[in-house]
Design a protein around this motif. Structure first.
Motif, PDB file in Angstrom:
ATOM      1  N   GLU A   1      21.857  -7.588  23.856  1.00 16.44           N
ATOM      2  CA  GLU A   1      20.430  -7.444  24.139  1.00 16.44           C
ATOM      3  C   GLU A   1      19.835  -6.257  23.382  1.00 16.44           C
ATOM      4  O   GLU A   1      18.682  -6.326  22.904  1.00 16.44           O
ATOM      5  CB  GLU A   1      20.203  -7.268  25.642  1.00 16.44           C
ATOM      6  CG  GLU A   1      20.461  -8.514  26.476  1.00 16.44           C
ATOM      7  CD  GLU A   1      21.944  -8.792  26.663  1.00 16.44           C
ATOM      8  OE1 GLU A   1      22.750  -7.892  26.333  1.00 16.44           O
ATOM      9  OE2 GLU A   1      22.301  -9.888  27.133  1.00 16.44           O
ATOM     10  N   SER A   2      20.590  -5.161  23.232  1.00 18.54           N
ATOM     11  CA  SER A   2      20.077  -4.000  22.489  1.00 18.54           C
ATOM     12  C   SER A   2      19.860  -4.345  21.025  1.00 18.54           C
ATOM     13  O   SER A   2      18.845  -3.958  20.421  1.00 18.54           O
ATOM     14  CB  SER A   2      21.062  -2.836  22.616  1.00 18.54           C
ATOM     15  OG  SER A   2      21.246  -2.464  23.961  1.00 18.54           O
TER      16      SER A   2
ATOM     17  N   THR B   1      16.817  -6.488  20.689  1.00 16.27           N
ATOM     18  CA  THR B   1      15.585  -5.715  20.874  1.00 16.27           C
ATOM     19  C   THR B   1      15.164  -5.040  19.575  1.00 16.27           C
ATOM     20  O   THR B   1      13.985  -5.088  19.184  1.00 16.27           O
ATOM     21  CB  THR B   1      15.786  -4.655  21.970  1.00 16.27           C
ATOM     22  OG1 THR B   1      16.113  -5.310  23.201  1.00 16.27           O
ATOM     23  CG2 THR B   1      14.530  -3.826  22.153  1.00 16.27           C
TER      24      THR B   1
END
Length: 764
Positions: free
Chosen positions: A741-742, A745
């Motif tokens: 997810e990082s 992002t």
């Protein structure tokens, strides 16, 4: 206890260690040395005694005696963990002699005592010295056996002499064995001395008389010199212009120059016999550089945009330098450009900068990722750089994740041809072996000729000639690199001119009118130093080098054109602790370089693309000029607060633009750090995570024929290449796990920013 004479000094040891650590450097320990065997021996011995076991406290001398009295029966041992050993080994490769600060940092990071770290490095250096001594002893034994065999053959020849006329037995008469041996040794020394005089005549540039006169010029002496020249692949087929005071010679080396075993500790002009091949190689490269700098058409073809940049005519080059052209790689691409400009620096200052690896890297911060001097063969004559010759290593970069870093190992030779007229030439002698770097590259004779002009200026003519493997470069950048915009002479001169202007302004007693009068000189220096570190971190996040280590990440749902890297920051000065993520990509933009740069650096339009501005315009609080162009500056920006209770956010930003490209780099800075800078405090510990943009002009702007060959339509003629990069802290715990997810992002942030820029510029 006296140190054995066979153990090298610390400077020799550190240089030798760097060349044995598996990074492709030349081994200085002899032709028969097996690096893999040395590594295996090092690991076996090291695990048993060199650094794995250390006595807690690590006392020595009187302190150790006192400790023995208190603890007579036993000593407590501590075995380092594999992680601690690995980290110590990695640091040892970079710096075998850490200072107190570095040892303290290692002890804190690895949970060891400072004395444990200190004695680990002492044991490690002692172990390496023992290995070197053992190998050198083996080499000396082989040489001794060889000399004994030759001596035996000579004794047999003297005991049974033959007549040169009839071939029958001959009686030596009253000539003793000792006298005969002395005559043979005398003849050998005369031959070597004559060879040294021949090389010195060429190297120094003026005649040095030989004590033998014409009688000393024996065929054997000449053949000895020509043998060395032949091994290096240097031909002597044509004449260089006499206006620079040079003799005959052309460079014609193969892909990799044979390298003899250099002897460490050489200073001044004491050049060992096994290093004369370096001198011949450098002289031939200097001759070719000077001729290429002086010769105009048809060797060089001027660009069609009306500028001073010129491209090499490869057919004419093959006729002018047949030996050089014949050694080119068949499947490699050649880029060769020449350019000249006036720079506000004198020749002596520029030569000193080029011959110092650290100053050279500081002069070209966006071009050079790392530069080191491997060995100084000769430091020059009479306290000057005239005749200085050194072996160097450099990593060159283009500010895009789609272009690999170029790793080069080369000779750099400096020579003064007249009063106020200097030339510095580089020529590759080998290739690196790091699998993470761009190996397919070779630098042919390249460099600059510097001539002093009135009013402190100098005229610099720069020649850049390289061949490389094009297949490792992204298709988007191939035309730009082959045209010379990426690594060519135009970019070197543009960076040099911009940096010299910046130095001239900073050293001037008058402050530019657009700069604020309220900031103190100390505040200016602190702000500029912080900005320099910010740009360096931004560039390292785009192109990872051996100096700045990043771990490359491969995520399945992320485009292959997006380069994602991560690293753990643990007690790094000037960087917040945790996991730092860097993501960058490059795209083609259908607008000119000038228009795109003007949009990105305008603080009034920043809210149209920057999410940190919260859709509010930014105010420029402080401006420090770094050049004649108003766009070359360092700024401190602040967002307009919505109310009095809202905290103020500052942004440090540096911008510059020239013919080779443009740069916009920024980073958020907290209020306390801004206050520290304004007071002139040390900004080394101010945390920064930079982001920004690098813009390169499209290659088709300078080469219309190239656009037809590459298949691009005319709509691309006014475009440019935009690189977008962000560095963010995804977790403030270095031990945390990096999540997908990082990465997603940061990836979304990049493409969202590109979308906003295109929308604001009304382009698709």
């Amino acid at each position: 206890m006296p140190i054995p004479s066979s153990i090298p000094s610390s400077s020799e040891f550190s240089t030798s260690t760097r060349k044995m650590d598996g990074y492709g450097e030349v081994c200085l320990l002899g032709d028969g040395f097996d690096p893999s065997g040395a590594v295996r021996m090092r690991e076996d011995e090291y695990d048993s005694r060199s650094g794995s076991d250390n006595i807690d406290g690590a006392l020595s001398g009187d302190d150790r005696d006192a400790n023995d009295e208190q603890q007579p029966k036993g000593k407590k041992y501590h075995r380092h963990t594999p992680h601690q050993i690995q980290e110590l080994e990695i640091f040892f490769k970079e710096c075998p002699h850490p200072d107190d600060k570095q040892r303290s940092e290692l002890s804190r990071r690895l949970c060891l005592e400072t004395k444990q770290v200190k004695f680990w490095f002492q044991n490690r250096r002692t172990q390496m010295k023992t290995q070197i001594e053992r190998h050198e002893n083996a080499i000396l034994k082989q040489e001794n056996d060889k000399l004994r065999a030759e001596n035996s053959v000579m004794k047999d020849a003297i005991a049974n002499p033959t007549c040169n006329t009839c071939g029958g037995p001959s009686i030596p008469g009253h000539l003793s064995f000792e006298e005969h041996h002395l005559r043979i040794e005398n003849a050998r020394l005369r031959e070597e001395l004559h060879r040294l005089y021949t090389v010195t005549n060429k190297f120094l540039g003026w005649p040095v008389s030989s004590p033998f006169g014409n009688q000393g010029s024996s065929p054997s002496s000449d053949s000895c010199l020509e043998l060395s020249v032949g091994r290096s692949g240097i031909g002597r087929s044509s004449t260089v212009s006499d206006s620079m005071g040079l003799g005959n010679g052309h460079f014609g080396a193969g892909p990799v120059m044979p390298i003899s075993k250099p002897e460490m500790g050489v200073s001044g002009n004491d050049i060992p016999l096994d290093r004369t091949i370096y001198v011949d190689f450098a002289l031939a490269a200097m001759n070719e550089l000077v001729e290429m700098a002086q010769t105009d058409a048809p060797l060089w073809i001027r660009s069609r945009d009306g500028g001073s940049r010129e491209t090499l005519n490869l057919d004419e080059y093959s006729r002018t330098f047949p030996s050089s052209a014949g050694m080119k790689h068949i499947n490699w691409t050649t880029e060769a450009t020449r350019d000249s400009t006036m720079v506000i620096i004198n020749s002596l200052a520029l030569v000193e900068t080029l011959m110092d690896a650290n100053r050279w890297a500081e002069m070209f911060p966006c071009l050079i990722a790392r530069a080191t001097t491997i060995d100084v063969i000769t430091s020059g004559m009479c306290g000057t750089r005239n005749g200085a010759l050194q072996l160097m290593h450099a990593e060159l970069r283009v500010l895009s994740p789609l272009v690999p870093v170029r790793t080069l190992k080369f000779l750099r030779f400096c020579r003064q041809h007249a009063d106020g007229l200097w030339a510095v030439v580089d020529v590759s002698i080998g290739e690196g072996s790091d699998s993470n770097t761009f190996l397919g590259c070779r630098r042919l004779p390249s460099g600059c000729v510097v001539e002093d002009m009135p009013n402190g200026f100098s005229k610099v003519t720069w020649v850049e000639h390289t061949e490389y493997d094009e297949t490792v470069i992204h298709q988007l950048y191939r035309q730009l690199i082959s045209s010379g915009i990426g690594f060519g002479s135009q970019r070197w001169l543009a960076n040099l001119q911009r940096q010299c202007e910046c130095l001239a302004i900073l050293m001037s007693s008058t402050i530019p009118t657009e700069d604020p009068a309220g900031i103190s000189p100390g505040g200016r220096r602190s702000m500029l130093k912080l900005s320099q570190r910010m740009v360096d971190k931004f560039c390292s996040g785009l192109c990872s080098s051996s100096l700045h280590k990043w771990d490359k990440l491969v995520v399945g749902n992320i485009s292959e054109d997006v380069k994602v890297m991560a690293r753990k920051s643990i007690n790094e000065p000037g960087e917040p602790p945790g996991i730092v993520l860097s993501a960058a990509t490059s795209v083609w933009m259908p607008v000119t370089q000038q228009r795109l740069f003007a949009f990105l650096q305008d603080d009034r339009l920043r809210s149209e693309w920057d999410i940190l501005s919260n859709s509010r315009p930014m105010l420029e609080m402080v401006r420090i000029s770094k050049g004649q162009d108003a766009d070359n500056r360092v700024s401190l920006l602040r967002a307009n607060p919505m109310n009095a209770n809202e905290s103020t956010m500052f942004i440090l930003q540096e911008t510059w633009t020239d013919i080779s490209g443009s740069l916009v780099v920024y980073a958020p800075v907290d209020t306390a750090s801004v206050s520290l800078m304004m007071r002139g405090g040390d900004s080394a510990y101010v945390s920064l995570l930079p982001s920004g943009f690098a813009i390169l002009p499209n290659a088709t702007n300078n080469d219309k024929d190239a656009s037809m060959k590459s298949g691009m339509n005319s709509g691309h003629d006014n475009g440019c290449l935009l690189t977008v990069a962000f560095q963010i802290l995804v977790n403030n715990l270095p031990t945390a796990k990096l999540t997908v997810e990082s990465v997603e992002t940061v990836n979304n942030l990049i493409f969202c920013t590109i979308r906003k820029i295109k929308t604001a510029l009304q382009v698709s």
